[in-house]
Motif scaffolding. Structure first.
Motif, PDB file in Angstrom:
ATOM      1  N   PRO A  28       7.517  17.507 -24.323  1.00 33.90           N
ATOM      2  CA  PRO A  28       6.753  16.813 -23.279  1.00 33.90           C
ATOM      3  C   PRO A  28       7.431  16.985 -21.922  1.00 33.90           C
ATOM      4  O   PRO A  28       8.655  16.973 -21.835  1.00 33.90           O
ATOM      5  N   LYS A  29       6.604  17.163 -20.880  1.00 37.25           N
ATOM      6  CA  LYS A  29       7.156  17.529 -19.578  1.00 37.25           C
ATOM      7  C   LYS A  29       7.054  16.437 -18.516  1.00 37.25           C
ATOM      8  O   LYS A  29       8.057  16.000 -17.968  1.00 37.25           O
ATOM      9  N   LYS A  31       4.828  12.921 -16.935  1.00 31.95           N
ATOM     10  CA  LYS A  31       4.001  11.795 -17.366  1.00 31.95           C
ATOM     11  C   LYS A  31       2.558  11.884 -16.862  1.00 31.95           C
ATOM     12  O   LYS A  31       1.620  11.689 -17.636  1.00 31.95           O
ATOM     13  N   GLU A  32       2.358  12.156 -15.570  1.00 31.19           N
ATOM     14  CA  GLU A  32       1.006  12.160 -15.021  1.00 31.19           C
ATOM     15  C   GLU A  32       0.142  13.234 -15.676  1.00 31.19           C
ATOM     16  O   GLU A  32      -1.015  12.995 -16.040  1.00 31.19           O
ATOM     17  N   GLU A  33       0.742  14.405 -15.844  1.00 32.12           N
ATOM     18  CA  GLU A  33       0.032  15.529 -16.470  1.00 32.12           C
ATOM     19  C   GLU A  33      -0.324  15.208 -17.918  1.00 32.12           C
ATOM     20  O   GLU A  33      -1.465  15.393 -18.360  1.00 32.12           O
ATOM     21  N   LEU A  34       0.653  14.731 -18.655  1.00 37.70           N
ATOM     22  CA  LEU A  34       0.446  14.414 -20.066  1.00 37.70           C
ATOM     23  C   LEU A  34      -0.578  13.294 -20.228  1.00 37.70           C
ATOM     24  O   LEU A  34      -1.468  13.379 -21.084  1.00 37.70           O
ATOM     25  N   THR A  35      -0.464  12.259 -19.420  1.00 39.53           N
ATOM     26  CA  THR A  35      -1.391  11.132 -19.521  1.00 39.53           C
ATOM     27  C   THR A  35      -2.825  11.583 -19.262  1.00 39.53           C
ATOM     28  O   THR A  35      -3.763  11.156 -19.953  1.00 39.53           O
ATOM     29  N   ILE A  49      -2.412  18.655 -31.825  1.00 43.68           N
ATOM     30  CA  ILE A  49      -0.986  18.705 -32.149  1.00 43.68           C
ATOM     31  C   ILE A  49      -0.235  19.067 -30.879  1.00 43.68           C
ATOM     32  O   ILE A  49      -0.548  20.069 -30.225  1.00 43.68           O
ATOM     33  N   PHE A  50       0.766  18.262 -30.530  1.00 39.85           N
ATOM     34  CA  PHE A  50       1.651  18.562 -29.416  1.00 39.85           C
ATOM     35  C   PHE A  50       2.964  19.095 -29.998  1.00 39.85           C
ATOM     36  O   PHE A  50       3.747  18.332 -30.571  1.00 39.85           O
ATOM     37  N   PHE A  51       3.169  20.398 -29.877  1.00 41.07           N
ATOM     38  CA  PHE A  51       4.384  21.031 -30.397  1.00 41.07           C
ATOM     39  C   PHE A  51       5.496  20.903 -29.350  1.00 41.07           C
ATOM     40  O   PHE A  51       5.418  21.504 -28.275  1.00 41.07           O
ATOM     41  N   VAL A  52       6.507  20.111 -29.685  1.00 42.44           N
ATOM     42  CA  VAL A  52       7.523  19.739 -28.688  1.00 42.44           C
ATOM     43  C   VAL A  52       8.837  20.479 -28.913  1.00 42.44           C
ATOM     44  O   VAL A  52       9.180  20.863 -30.034  1.00 42.44           O
ATOM     45  N   ASN A  53       9.559  20.645 -27.811  1.00 43.94           N
ATOM     46  CA  ASN A  53      10.912  21.209 -27.846  1.00 43.94           C
ATOM     47  C   ASN A  53      11.930  20.073 -27.779  1.00 43.94           C
ATOM     48  O   ASN A  53      11.765  19.132 -26.996  1.00 43.94           O
ATOM     49  N   GLY A  54      12.993  20.205 -28.566  1.00 44.41           N
ATOM     50  CA  GLY A  54      13.977  19.143 -28.638  1.00 44.41           C
ATOM     51  C   GLY A  54      14.627  18.812 -27.312  1.00 44.41           C
ATOM     52  O   GLY A  54      14.815  17.635 -26.975  1.00 44.41           O
ATOM     53  N   TYR A  55      14.956  19.830 -26.529  1.00 38.47           N
ATOM     54  CA  TYR A  55      15.641  19.556 -25.273  1.00 38.47           C
ATOM     55  C   TYR A  55      14.735  18.790 -24.315  1.00 38.47           C
ATOM     56  O   TYR A  55      15.204  17.961 -23.523  1.00 38.47           O
ATOM     57  N   ARG A  56      13.426  19.032 -24.404  1.00 38.47           N
ATOM     58  CA  ARG A  56      12.496  18.278 -23.561  1.00 38.47           C
ATOM     59  C   ARG A  56      12.320  16.846 -24.072  1.00 38.47           C
ATOM     60  O   ARG A  56      12.181  15.911 -23.280  1.00 38.47           O
ATOM     61  N   ASN A  60      12.862  13.470 -22.071  1.00 35.53           N
ATOM     62  CA  ASN A  60      11.687  12.615 -21.867  1.00 35.53           C
ATOM     63  C   ASN A  60      11.289  11.861 -23.132  1.00 35.53           C
ATOM     64  O   ASN A  60      10.158  11.989 -23.609  1.00 35.53           O
ATOM     65  N   PRO A  61      12.191  11.058 -23.684  1.00 34.24           N
ATOM     66  CA  PRO A  61      11.862  10.377 -24.946  1.00 34.24           C
ATOM     67  C   PRO A  61      10.655   9.459 -24.821  1.00 34.24           C
ATOM     68  O   PRO A  61       9.883   9.307 -25.773  1.00 34.24           O
ATOM     69  N   GLU A  62      10.466   8.860 -23.624  1.00 34.64           N
ATOM     70  CA  GLU A  62       9.331   7.953 -23.450  1.00 34.64           C
ATOM     71  C   GLU A  62       7.997   8.699 -23.519  1.00 34.64           C
ATOM     72  O   GLU A  62       6.978   8.131 -23.941  1.00 34.64           O
ATOM     73  N   LEU A  63       8.004   9.985 -23.144  1.00 31.83           N
ATOM     74  CA  LEU A  63       6.767  10.764 -23.211  1.00 31.83           C
ATOM     75  C   LEU A  63       6.437  11.128 -24.651  1.00 31.83           C
ATOM     76  O   LEU A  63       5.264  11.182 -25.037  1.00 31.83           O
ATOM     77  N   LEU A  64       7.455  11.383 -25.458  1.00 32.45           N
ATOM     78  CA  LEU A  64       7.207  11.635 -26.876  1.00 32.45           C
ATOM     79  C   LEU A  64       6.583  10.398 -27.518  1.00 32.45           C
ATOM     80  O   LEU A  64       5.608  10.498 -28.266  1.00 32.45           O
ATOM     81  N   LYS A  65       7.144   9.228 -27.192  1.00 31.77           N
ATOM     82  CA  LYS A  65       6.596   7.982 -27.736  1.00 31.77           C
ATOM     83  C   LYS A  65       5.152   7.781 -27.278  1.00 31.77           C
ATOM     84  O   LYS A  65       4.320   7.279 -28.035  1.00 31.77           O
ATOM     85  N   LEU A  66       4.856   8.186 -26.043  1.00 31.97           N
ATOM     86  CA  LEU A  66       3.499   8.048 -25.513  1.00 31.97           C
ATOM     87  C   LEU A  66       2.508   8.873 -26.326  1.00 31.97           C
ATOM     88  O   LEU A  66       1.414   8.398 -26.654  1.00 31.97           O
ATOM     89  N   ILE A  67       2.878  10.110 -26.654  1.00 32.73           N
ATOM     90  CA  ILE A  67       2.003  10.961 -27.467  1.00 32.73           C
ATOM     91  C   ILE A  67       1.696  10.272 -28.793  1.00 32.73           C
ATOM     92  O   ILE A  67       0.540  10.212 -29.231  1.00 32.73           O
ATOM     93  N   ASP A  68       2.718   9.738 -29.418  1.00 33.02           N
ATOM     94  CA  ASP A  68       2.551   9.069 -30.711  1.00 33.02           C
ATOM     95  C   ASP A  68       1.725   7.798 -30.562  1.00 33.02           C
ATOM     96  O   ASP A  68       0.800   7.550 -31.356  1.00 33.02           O
ATOM     97  N   GLU A  69       2.015   6.991 -29.549  1.00 33.40           N
ATOM     98  CA  GLU A  69       1.304   5.733 -29.350  1.00 33.40           C
ATOM     99  C   GLU A  69      -0.175   5.955 -29.056  1.00 33.40           C
ATOM    100  O   GLU A  69      -1.009   5.102 -29.371  1.00 33.40           O
TER     101      GLU A  69
END
Length: 209
Positions: A28-29, A31-35, A49-56, A60-69
């Motif tokens: 995830p990169k 917030k505004e774009e992802l939202t 499916i959002f295929f994520v990279n670990g370093y990202r 941005n851990p809060e953005l990963l949680k956003l995708i899941d939520e």
């Protein structure tokens, strides 16, 4: 490797075979774009499916949680977005395992899908993904949103590229990019107008690889 992992058929036999799988890589990169993308998916009742990279994810851990939520599915795209097919099994295990561990730590869910960077995971990548309970997949429809020569950052060209490659069961590769964000609502509308629905990743048979 069966081509079934790159093209999909709806699970429900009563459903039209005109359905596609939506996927987004390299986040995830932002917030505004992802939202915006998540809002558009919700508008169309679409799952992806959002295929994520670990370093990202680490950035941005809060953005990963956003995708899941928001009810979307998180896939594994390796930690560093490197070409895995020439790496040792131990290196591949770390690239995949560290992502899955972090996603599980943040969401309580371990990824069930793996897409190798550049589509090149090799036999080792396929083996490691299977050992970790993930379905290995590349794609069957490339939006070319990542290729600036092909799209010139133009949302209309992203749409054009997807529609030109469209086929029942298409596994559509996109990215978290500004021009893809701008294209998404119109693209999903055009797909619906052509009679296409959107495959829910939760309905995919993980054993089909």
């Amino acid at each position: 490797m069966s081509s079934k992992t790159f093209r999909f058929s709806p699970v429900d036999p009563e459903t039209s075979n005109k359905a596609v799988l939506l996927t987004f890589d390299d986040g995830p990169k932002e917030k505004e774009e992802l939202t915006s993308m998540l809002d558009t998916l919700d508008k169309h009742g679409a799952k992806a499916i959002f295929f994520v990279n670990g370093y990202r994810v680490k950035q941005n851990p809060e953005l990963l949680k956003l995708i899941d939520e928001r009810g979307q599915t998180i896939g594994n795209h390796s930690w560093d977005h490197i070409d895995l097919h020439k790496k040792s099994k131990a290196e591949v295990q770390k690239q995949l395992g560290d992502v899955s561990d972090l996603v599980e730590e943040l969401t309580g869910k371990r990824p069930q899908f793996f897409r190798p960077p550049f589509g090149t995971g090799g036999d080792v990548g396929k083996e490691v993904a299977k050992e970790d309970g993930m379905l290995y997949m590349t794609w069957s429809n490339g939006s070319l949103d990542w290729d600036l020569k092909a799209t010139k950052k133009d949302p209309q060209l992203v749409i054009k590229n997807v529609l030109e490659q469209l086929h029942p069961g298409a596994n559509i590769l996109m990215h978290e990019l500004p021009w893809t964000k701008e294209a998404l609502d119109s693209l999903l509308t055009k797909l619906e107008e052509k009679g296409y629905g959107f495959i829910d990743p939760a309905s995919i048979d993980l054993e089909q690889g």
